[in-house]
Design an enzyme around this catalytic site. Sequence first.
Site, PDB file in Angstrom:
ATOM      1  N   GLU A 112       0.724  -1.294   0.038  1.00 12.74           N
ATOM      2  CA  GLU A 112      -0.067  -0.067   0.145  1.00 12.74           C
ATOM      3  C   GLU A 112       0.949   1.249   0.004  1.00 12.74           C
ATOM      4  OE1 GLU A 112      -3.748   0.239   1.633  1.00 12.74           O
ATOM      5  OE2 GLU A 112      -3.619  -1.780   2.546  1.00 12.74           O
ATOM      6  N   GLU A 142      -1.643  -1.094  13.498  1.00 10.28           N
ATOM      7  CA  GLU A 142      -3.083  -1.138  12.909  1.00 10.28           C
ATOM      8  C   GLU A 142      -4.155  -1.669  13.503  1.00 10.28           C
ATOM      9  OE1 GLU A 142      -3.231  -3.140   9.089  1.00 10.28           O
ATOM     10  OE2 GLU A 142      -4.746  -1.702   8.272  1.00 10.28           O
TER      11      GLU A 142
HETATM   12  C1  BGC Z   1      -5.386   1.020   4.717  1.00 13.52           C
HETATM   13  C2  BGC Z   1      -6.137   1.936   5.858  1.00 13.52           C
HETATM   14  C3  BGC Z   1      -7.177   2.657   5.063  1.00 13.52           C
HETATM   15  C4  BGC Z   1      -8.139   1.681   4.692  1.00 13.52           C
HETATM   16  C5  BGC Z   1      -9.308   2.125   4.017  1.00 13.52           C
HETATM   17  C6  BGC Z   1      -6.633   0.318   4.446  1.00 13.52           C
HETATM   18  O1  BGC Z   1      -6.072  -0.905   3.559  1.00 13.52           O
HETATM   19  O2  BGC Z   1      -4.383   0.323   5.226  1.00 13.52           O
HETATM   20  O3  BGC Z   1      -5.322   2.401   6.667  1.00 13.52           O
HETATM   21  O4  BGC Z   1      -7.703   3.757   5.377  1.00 13.52           O
HETATM   22  O5  BGC Z   1      -7.884   0.615   3.742  1.00 13.52           O
HETATM   23  O6  BGC Z   1     -10.288   1.683   4.703  1.00 13.52           O
END
Ligand code: BGC
Length: 724
Positions: free
Chosen positions: A344, A604
């Site tokens: 990401e 997270e």
């Molecule tokens: C990210 C989050 C992001 C989310 C959207 C994830 O894959 O790592 O932090 O806000 O997707 O809901």
Amino acid sequence: MEIRKARWITPARESGDAAPVFRRVFQADEKVEKAELHITALGVYEAELNGRRVGDFIFAPGWTSYDHRLQVQIYDVTSLLSAQNDLRVTVGRGWFRSPMPGWMNTEDKRRRNAQPCGLIALLILRRADGSEETIATDEAWEWAESPVRFSEIYDGETYDARFEAAEWQGVQPLDWSKDILIPQEGEAVRETERIAARRVFATPKGEMMVDFGQEVTGYVEFTVNAGAGEQVFFNHAEVLDRDGNFYNENYRSAKAEVKYICREGKQTWHPRLTFFGFRYIHLMAWPDEAKPENFTAVAVHSDMKRAGWLKSGDEMLNRLFSNIVWGQRGNFLDVPTDCPQRDERLGWTGDAQVFAKTACYLYDAERFFRKWLHDLKADQRESGEVGQVIPDVMPEGRASAAWGDAAAIIPWQVYQTYGGVQVLRDQFDSMKKWVDYITGVTTTPDLWTGHFHFADWLGLDAPSGSYKGSTREDFIATAFYARSTRLVIKAGRLLGEDVKRYEALYERIVNAFRKAFPEYHTQTEHTLAVHFELAEDPRKTADALAALVKKDGAQLRTGFVGTPYLLHALSNYGHSALAWDLLLRREYPGWLYPVAKGATTVWEHWDGIREDGSFWSKDMNSFNHYAYGAVADWVFEQAAGLFHDEAHPGFSELIYQPHPDARAGWLQARLETRNGVISACWRCEGDQVRYELQTPVPAVIRLNGEEKRVAPGRYTFWGPNKAE
Ligand code: BGC
């Protein structure tokens, strides 16, 4: 811009995986007094003049909305200049051509991946007599393959130290826009800290690992003594698995590998055109005996000035503060990203939105955010919709409440923390467009219904199998619709704009909200109703929230949307002891549980690593996700008691209203504001609390049930030590 005199150039043939290096040899006469290089690239570049690196900006030109904006860097290279000169620029794929986002295969991603490598540069040589000579990128430049055999954001870098750029070939002009060129706006990205390896050890499985003792974003520099052709090969990890073995499944498709082919002898190297989020490396090949002194982790991020510090009498709390700072350092690499390790590393708008206030306290992030907000504005869709990530490399993704609201909330926050109105001026149209988008797209006037949302992402009250907490999506969406509309009104009034239309809209949204949601179900619903001043009786709602939290075992159930405001909603209405209970909780779920598990950044998931050492999941389990670090703004404002009202942005007047808690013993906060250094400390001493305050601005003191005004100065107060 002067650089527009130069032409875009590109290798005359595709260089495949290898990063091309461009070259221009030239002479400079001794009358040259100043040499200045203006440069940018499609990719990330590293320039060298006569074998010495130009500047200290890492991963230049940074990451912007490349279709609209590309930053140009200007370097003074006078000290690198000689009579006979060799200017070389290596260009890696960087963010520009890396396959981002890693898990998608969309047309837009294919388009971006197929984009060419490009370079544009202008070297200006100024003589003492005022005359000038310029050397611009054109067909006189050459290119060759570089020792960088492969480099890409997710997968890592391969470097062959034996490789000599041999076949210099012609370049060709590239037809690429020069209208997108803009001066450098953001903070420069630099190496900011070097961390020596703590230990080299073998796992139970026999894997050779290096531990840096701290999760960082950047790269590993190593020194090795080797024969030509021998290999160094390692990948990265944030954590070990339950048995103490190497684990990086949570990087998902990001390979995060470094391969280095040695030349003969002792050599020191680090990746140059990519970065990793890691605490450990796993040495899959190392020609020598591996010792800690061979390895240094180099932290790389936007070089913002530190502005805020917190320290308490509780070591675990202090570790949390440190983790939050590292979370910002690890994810403020030119763009505020969700995480630095998996496939990401994107500018998720929601994550930035929830963390923005904390970010602005801990660092001077004004310049950083203003640049990113310009990208948000540039990428905002015709309809006013704001993408899920900025730069928007997911144009097919729909906006979500609390994510898209970054468009209004962050400019307002930046203005509030630093006091400069320009950010509002720059973003005002974008703020309005966002609100207008909601007005245009909703299926029920004055509420926000009928749209995709991420909801209370990762809320602990999520139904099983879902990432979305059980707070009603339309509730969240309408609450944020109200919030953003209100900020448009506030910003518009400051700017002297006519905001009548939004004032009427705001009133209608509040009425519609109250009608549609007469009752609040979840912790997040209560929190939003209180914090956004939507509840008719906020005190009653805050009391109900406190009761609900207690009923849930004095545990939070909130996700991305509710968590940042939960403690504020409690302590603003007399429930600060409960807010402290939540903050100090050492068991799951709570901020200190990861600390107890050895976290060095913010996770997270509260239970990224469970009590038994197993992982929450392999799919969505980042150990460096700053969102929940947003609690630091509560510590500054409520625990330490340093805040200001909206009429005094930039702390031109201070409100001092601390909420001490004996369990922390003492708490010290320091803020370098635009109006000077504020520092405050409370210490619980028996049944008394001693408060010390240093304020460079007039302050309103709210202590022991009284309010008084004081002039700038140093003060000591005493009060009874009693929990609310
Ligand atoms: C990210 C989050 C992001 C989310 C959207 C994830 O894959 O790592 O932090 O806000 O997707 O809901």
